[in-house]
Design a protein around this motif. Sequence first.
Motif: not given
Length: 496
Positions: A1-6
């Motif tokens: 999971m990577n919150n920065l993709i948004i």
Amino acid sequence: MNNLIILPLLIPLGAGLMTAIFRKNILFQRIISILAVLLTCAASFFLISQVSSQGIQTLQLGGWPAPYGITFALDMFAALLILTASFVSLACLLFAIPSIGQERERYYFYPLYQFLMVGVNGSFLTGDLFNLFVCFEVMLLASYVLLSLGGTKPQLRESIKYILINTISSSLFLIAIAYLYRITGTVNMAHLSVLIAQAGQDGLITTVSLLFIIVFSLKAGLLLFFWLPGSYSTPPAAVRAVFGALLTKVGIYAIFRVFSLIFYHQPETTHLILGVMALLTMLLGGMGAMAYWDIHKILSYNVIISVGFIIAGFTAFSMEAIIGAIYYLMHDMIVKALLFLIGGAMIGITGTSKLKEMSGLIRYHPLLGWMFFIGAMALGGIPPLSGFIGKLIITQGILEKGALDPFFYALAAAGLLSSLMSLYSVVKIFTNGFWGETLLSKDMEKISTKGLIFPCVLLTAISIFLGLGGEVLYPYLAAAAETLLNPQIYIEAVLK
């Protein structure tokens, strides 16, 4: 999971809200818009490195696991398109600042521009069909206003047609999603892939897939392109460039994603129909491009030709053909934006889009002329430019498929013929617009090109890099193609 993709979605969203609040401060809007696009470019580079080193990045909003929550998924294919779209967005924004006019700037041009990018980037990121529909609508709502902003009679006439066609396609899109949800009970694309693979793609699901073909073909300009030449001819040059470079490409992305991840079990039906539509699109688009002597129409019909060529590569559905299609998609986004911007500068200088009423522009604008020539050669597939590499790889992939199905020989022949048509049409712009006797003195020119050169130089440099640096890009293109050809990679990343 990577919150920065948004980030590619949140950055333009925040910029759009800020510029809408301070709409009377034009300088502030310009600065915030440029910063937002630069930040999106930087985030795109970072995310490509993350996907390259760690695999597909996913985000489940609210902590709800897929397929129950809202899923965002970033694979290499989406990451490459977000990066390319960010460069196009930057160049078109820099071109718009000196050319769009303060009247449009005061009436929410910059917020609408940012919201358009929210829809584009969101379409590349979303992991479920309903949110793909939502992102399409965000993009389209912004495009409706950008198309009509200025209120000229041709703009309003084409806006009505554009809105009507897209309203119909959006309604069909929602109906297709509803039918698919009724059959499977989910709209998550990875989950849909699993359920359809388990149950088998029966006649009902194949029928629903044909409805999706109609929807995405309307949005991409694949055969159903009757609305496109007029709609892409009326707005200002920067807006035309964004439309020509990005909007149809989102429809192409949707075809790639849905028909490689969900509806890939009956290629003898779905992919063959796409192939026939691609063949007709290339030929009809080529005839349109050759027939006109108007810069707007020639460039618009070249958008149509490229849509058919990219889909032709996809229908071959082999590693080589898919790599070529992704590469050509990136190339076309850059080169189409470049040609639309230079074409807009030519029209601004002369005050007309008719080739028979302009001549000899290269005398006072040699840099514009030779940049257009480079873009034209790239579009026509002249080596060693990027268009040649993409066309070569796609054609090789299609011919390999021809050993199994003779139709692909016809598809390859149509691709080569449409390339000649495309080359003829853009060379016609160069020879008639830049070559010959100079009709206008410097004092007679309608606009100054101050501020218009740099964004064109930027896109020209990127196009040359794509051609000469193809070997550098190959591992990333191969990773993107691998995900499309092997749905299990995407499924495992999303569903864990």
